[in-house]
Design a protein around this motif. Structure first.
Motif, PDB file in Angstrom:
ATOM      1  N   ARG A  47       0.826  -1.216   0.000  1.00 17.70           N
ATOM      2  CA  ARG A  47       0.000   0.000   0.000  1.00 17.70           C
ATOM      3  C   ARG A  47       0.857   1.262   0.000  1.00 17.70           C
ATOM      4  O   ARG A  47       0.415   2.299  -0.500  1.00 17.70           O
ATOM      5  CB  ARG A  47      -0.951  -0.023   1.197  1.00 17.70           C
ATOM      6  N   GLY A  51       0.610   3.923  -2.979  1.00 17.57           N
ATOM      7  CA  GLY A  51       0.292   5.314  -2.708  1.00 17.57           C
ATOM      8  C   GLY A  51      -0.946   5.497  -1.854  1.00 17.57           C
ATOM      9  O   GLY A  51      -1.413   6.614  -1.674  1.00 17.57           O
ATOM     10  N   PHE A  52      -1.505   4.411  -1.325  1.00 21.90           N
ATOM     11  CA  PHE A  52      -2.617   4.547  -0.381  1.00 21.90           C
ATOM     12  C   PHE A  52      -2.104   5.040   0.966  1.00 21.90           C
ATOM     13  O   PHE A  52      -2.828   5.661   1.725  1.00 21.90           O
ATOM     14  CB  PHE A  52      -3.331   3.202  -0.182  1.00 21.90           C
ATOM     15  N   PRO A  71      -0.095  10.922  -4.361  1.00 21.05           N
ATOM     16  CA  PRO A  71      -1.225  10.051  -4.029  1.00 21.05           C
ATOM     17  C   PRO A  71      -1.468   9.012  -5.117  1.00 21.05           C
ATOM     18  O   PRO A  71      -1.023   9.175  -6.259  1.00 21.05           O
ATOM     19  CB  PRO A  71      -2.411  11.024  -3.919  1.00 21.05           C
ATOM     20  N   VAL A  72      -2.177   7.968  -4.753  1.00 20.17           N
ATOM     21  CA  VAL A  72      -2.369   6.817  -5.632  1.00 20.17           C
ATOM     22  C   VAL A  72      -2.959   7.211  -6.988  1.00 20.17           C
ATOM     23  O   VAL A  72      -2.578   6.661  -8.024  1.00 20.17           O
ATOM     24  CB  VAL A  72      -3.243   5.759  -4.926  1.00 20.17           C
ATOM     25  N   GLU A  73      -3.848   8.231  -6.989  1.00 15.97           N
ATOM     26  CA  GLU A  73      -4.514   8.625  -8.245  1.00 15.97           C
ATOM     27  C   GLU A  73      -3.509   9.039  -9.309  1.00 15.97           C
ATOM     28  O   GLU A  73      -3.754   8.906 -10.503  1.00 15.97           O
ATOM     29  CB  GLU A  73      -5.461   9.817  -8.008  1.00 15.97           C
TER      30      GLU A  73
ATOM     31  N   GLU B 189     -11.103   2.359  -3.296  1.00 16.92           N
ATOM     32  CA  GLU B 189      -9.649   2.301  -3.479  1.00 16.92           C
ATOM     33  C   GLU B 189      -9.297   1.851  -4.897  1.00 16.92           C
ATOM     34  O   GLU B 189      -8.349   2.363  -5.501  1.00 16.92           O
ATOM     35  CB  GLU B 189      -9.031   1.346  -2.441  1.00 16.92           C
ATOM     36  N   ALA B 191     -11.018   2.369  -7.556  1.00 19.95           N
ATOM     37  CA  ALA B 191     -11.265   3.508  -8.446  1.00 19.95           C
ATOM     38  C   ALA B 191     -10.124   4.515  -8.339  1.00 19.95           C
ATOM     39  O   ALA B 191      -9.673   5.059  -9.346  1.00 19.95           O
ATOM     40  CB  ALA B 191     -12.596   4.170  -8.093  1.00 19.95           C
ATOM     41  N   ARG B 192      -9.647   4.742  -7.108  1.00 19.60           N
ATOM     42  CA  ARG B 192      -8.524   5.674  -6.941  1.00 19.60           C
ATOM     43  C   ARG B 192      -7.287   5.149  -7.660  1.00 19.60           C
ATOM     44  O   ARG B 192      -6.564   5.907  -8.301  1.00 19.60           O
ATOM     45  CB  ARG B 192      -8.205   5.864  -5.453  1.00 19.60           C
ATOM     46  N   SER B 193      -7.051   3.837  -7.555  1.00 15.36           N
ATOM     47  CA  SER B 193      -5.860   3.275  -8.206  1.00 15.36           C
ATOM     48  C   SER B 193      -5.966   3.413  -9.724  1.00 15.36           C
ATOM     49  O   SER B 193      -4.968   3.339 -10.426  1.00 15.36           O
ATOM     50  CB  SER B 193      -5.669   1.815  -7.809  1.00 15.36           C
ATOM     51  N   LEU B 194      -7.189   3.571 -10.231  1.00 14.41           N
ATOM     52  CA  LEU B 194      -7.378   3.747 -11.670  1.00 14.41           C
ATOM     53  C   LEU B 194      -7.383   5.227 -12.060  1.00 14.41           C
ATOM     54  O   LEU B 194      -7.770   5.583 -13.165  1.00 14.41           O
ATOM     55  CB  LEU B 194      -8.682   3.083 -12.112  1.00 14.41           C
ATOM     56  N   GLY B 195      -6.999   6.066 -11.115  1.00 15.01           N
ATOM     57  CA  GLY B 195      -6.821   7.481 -11.439  1.00 15.01           C
ATOM     58  C   GLY B 195      -8.063   8.335 -11.261  1.00 15.01           C
ATOM     59  O   GLY B 195      -8.076   9.486 -11.699  1.00 15.01           O
ATOM     60  N   ALA B 196      -9.118   7.803 -10.635  1.00 12.85           N
ATOM     61  CA  ALA B 196     -10.363   8.567 -10.523  1.00 12.85           C
ATOM     62  C   ALA B 196     -10.277   9.593  -9.401  1.00 12.85           C
ATOM     63  O   ALA B 196      -9.771   9.308  -8.323  1.00 12.85           O
ATOM     64  CB  ALA B 196     -11.524   7.614 -10.268  1.00 12.85           C
ATOM     65  N   ARG B 197     -10.793  10.804  -9.683  1.00 15.56           N
ATOM     66  CA  ARG B 197     -10.888  11.825  -8.641  1.00 15.56           C
ATOM     67  C   ARG B 197     -12.127  11.563  -7.806  1.00 15.56           C
ATOM     68  O   ARG B 197     -13.013  10.817  -8.185  1.00 15.56           O
ATOM     69  CB  ARG B 197     -11.019  13.200  -9.286  1.00 15.56           C
TER      70      ARG B 197
END
Lengths: 338, 287
Positions: A47, A51-52, A71-73, B189, B191-197
């Motif tokens: 993690r 980037g979590f 951050p992970v995004e 999580e 969705a975040r890992s896929l770049g979503a805001r």
């Protein structure tokens, strides 16, 4: 595709130190397994790389860029979750295309790349289905396709196969390895299943209580564990007692202070063997016959030893019989006392 | 076969369900049927006056536009209050379900359901004290704001909306909270890992996945608000005539129960009609 480098990473949760000064390099295109018992920090490390979590100290680099505060995004990673975490309200194609949509990829290109990704995981034609209508193995493939369709720099897998039943898991191991080779993506996966780690990875890292105990190619770690914990954790190992029982003869290589022997390196005989350097007397406690091989539990001066040997002398032996264990010095594993 | 009940199971189910259905019959259908019966009479059959069957009570609704206009006013009130409850309640539920953990969540929950614990009359009169001219709100604003502040919210439609929103907000928060709580954190999580805001995650995943709860809450608010009479009467003043207050007048002031009953059943029919027309939308949201 990129190499990942972790330098001196420490992560605390309140009083608990989840990661303690961990440094590791993940080579470009490699398949790396993080192995450890639960609570060892392997998921925390994953993690942190994803980037979590941001580390309290230390450095994380992806493709040479420091990212420990990104951050992970924005990290351009692909991640597959233990629960797969498919979006239940979206179709398979929408799930796979999600990461392309957030990156504003044109629709035509999105369709093409989703099609390619579904083909790669052998799910062509299921794009319109909802995740609910898929089997466990199919869901797993969708999760994998979704994680790699965006061409991430690194693919992170959190216990990817643990939700599947045994036979499906073996199929998926082979499949995962094939896909990873085909895509050539740097892959880091977390598992507590040592067999899975040895099968899939070309490098493994073993964690214990937040520290990296040992890292290297599976064969090297298996054949030269640094301590008793690693020896026991990666496969099974019988640790030689400090005080040898009467009648024992052990030829420790020079400089070695503690040693272990793998169950499959041991031979079990009724008579005392003459032609070997290492022998131990014991008492047969239990045996489990499994086809050509048998697993035996032998009591050596109060310590339980596990032996996997061909079913040779065993039929004549009764439980509680006196037996001899022997092995070649080349099979003695050096370990740090621990 | 799986999924069907054997005869024995059926009997046991019937025995277990019987008390509930008996209670429903006694508590809901009997009084309602009595009211339905009254609505077709010339007078409530309690006095010595001769009573006849008639449709005049229902005809009264259509003879003047007053009732229809008031009903439309009440429906608009219902839409305003439901909208305000969603706008305030959903973000609140989102924060409760996804951001706050442990004891703080329990404490905030207590605050959310606090309106349920107080008597509704007390609650409404408290609002009256706060909202009236030179009341608590005006004085507080006066203290922090330069110049003379005269909000005088009391006896305005705004006061009615504020009072109703306060009463019905917990429904939206609770139903939305339950739906949001059921969304796996892994999904956010992933969705975040896929770049979503955050907004993308809210719009494409969290909102659609929690829509059943949100819609259930909206229905729970809308239906009673359309028929509400207490808040409009106390907080609305001369603006406070709504469809619900007219029905209340028939029962309490004018003692024309048949007309009150007929107006109630017209309201019931209209609310059912609204829910029926919007049910395709609701059902799509519930899936």
């Amino acid at each position: 595709m990129a190499e990942v480098s972790v330098r001196g990473v420490t992560k605390r949760f309140g009083e608990m130190t989840a990661l303690d000064d961990v440094s590791l390099d993940f080579v470009n295109g490699g398949f790396f397994a993080l192995l450890g018992p639960s609570g060892s920090g392997k998921t925390t490390l994953l993690r942190v790389i994803a980037g979590f979590l941001f580390p309290d100290a230390g450095e994380v680099r992806i493709a040479g860029q420091p990212v420990e505060r990104v951050p992970v995004e924005k990290r351009e990673i692909g991640m597959m979750f233990q629960s797969y975490a498919l979006f239940p309200n979206l179709s398979v194609a929408e799930n796979v295309g999600f990461g392309l949509r957030t990156r504003k990829v044109p629709r035509a290109e999105e369709r093409r790349r989703v099609g390619e990704a579904l083909e790669l995981v052998q799910l062509e034609g299921l794009g319109e289905r909802k995740p609910k209508a898929l089997s466990g193995g199919q869901r797993q493939r969708v999760a994998l396709a979704r994680a790699i369709v965006t061409n991430p720099k690194v693919l992170l897998l959190d216990e990817p196969l643990s939700a599947l039943d045994k036979s499906l898991r073996v199929d998926m191991q082979i499949e995962l390895k094939r896909i990873q080779r085909e895509v050539g993506i740097t892959t880091i996966f977390v598992t507590h299943d040592q067999e899975e780690a040895l099968t899939l990875a070309d490098r493994i890292g073993i964690l214990r209580e937040g520290r990296l105990v040992q890292a290297g190619p599976p064969r090297e770690v298996y054949n030269a564990p640094v301590d008793a914990f690693t020896a026991r954790f990666l496969g099974e190992a019988n640790i030689l007692p400090d005080i040898l029982p009467e009648g024992a003869r052990v030829a420790l290589p020079s400089g070695m202070r503690a040693a272990a022997v793998r169950p499959e390196a041991l031979r079990l005989t009724a008579e005392q063997p003459e032609d070997t350097d290492n022998i131990l007397p014991g008492r047969l406690v239990q045996r489990v016959f499994a086809g050509s091989m048998a697993t035996c539990v032998v009591d050596v001066a109060g310590v339980t030893w596990k032996v996997i040997d061909r079913d040779r002398d065993l039929p004549q032996l009764s439980d509680d019989a006196a037996v001899w264990l022997s092995w070649d010095t080349a099979d003695t594993l050096p370990i740090a006392p621990g | 076969m799986a999924g069907t009940l054997s005869a024995g199971d059926g009997r046991r189910a019937a025995r277990l369900l019987a008390p509930a259905y008996l209670w429903l019959t006694l508590a809901v259908f009997l009084p309602l049927s009595a009211m339905l019966f009254f609505s077709f009479l010339t007078a409530a059959p309690f006095g010595d006056k001769p009573v006849e069957a008639t449709l005049s009570n229902y005809r009264a609704f259509f003879e003047t536009s007053t009732y229809a206009l008031l009903l439309w006013k009440s429906i608009k009130l219902g839409l305003w209050v439901t909208g305000a409850c969603i706008l305030i309640g959903y973000p609140c539920a989102l924060v409760l379900a996804k951001q706050i953990r442990g004891r703080a969540r329990e404490a905030l929950f207590l605050l959310v359901i606090l309106p349920f614990w107080s008597n509704s009359l007390v609650r409404i009169f408290s609002w009256a004290i706060v909202l009236r001219g030179n009341g608590v709100l005006d004085r507080a604003l006066d203290a922090v704001w330069p110049g003379d502040v005269r909000l005088a919210l009391m006896f305005t439609p705004a006061a009615v909306v504020i009072g109703l929103v306060h009463s019905y907000l917990p429904y939206v928060i609770l139903t939305s909270y339950l739906a949001l709580q059921a969304i796996d954190d892994d999904i956010v999580e992933a969705a975040r890992s896929l770049g979503a805001r955050r907004l993308t995650i809210l719009w494409r995943l969290v909102l659609p996945l929690s829509l059943p709860g949100l819609l259930a809450g909206a229905v729970l608010v809308f239906v009673p608000v359309v028929g509400s009479f207490m808040e409009p009467r106390i907080l609305g003043g001369r603006f406070g005539t709504y469809y619900g207050t007219v029905i209340e007048d028939q029962f309490v002031a004018v003692f024309n129960w048949p007309l009150g009953a007929a107006l109630s059943f017209i309201l019931l029919a209209v609310v059912l009609l609204i829910l029926g027309v919007s049910s395709p939308v609701l059902r799509r949201g519930m899936q």
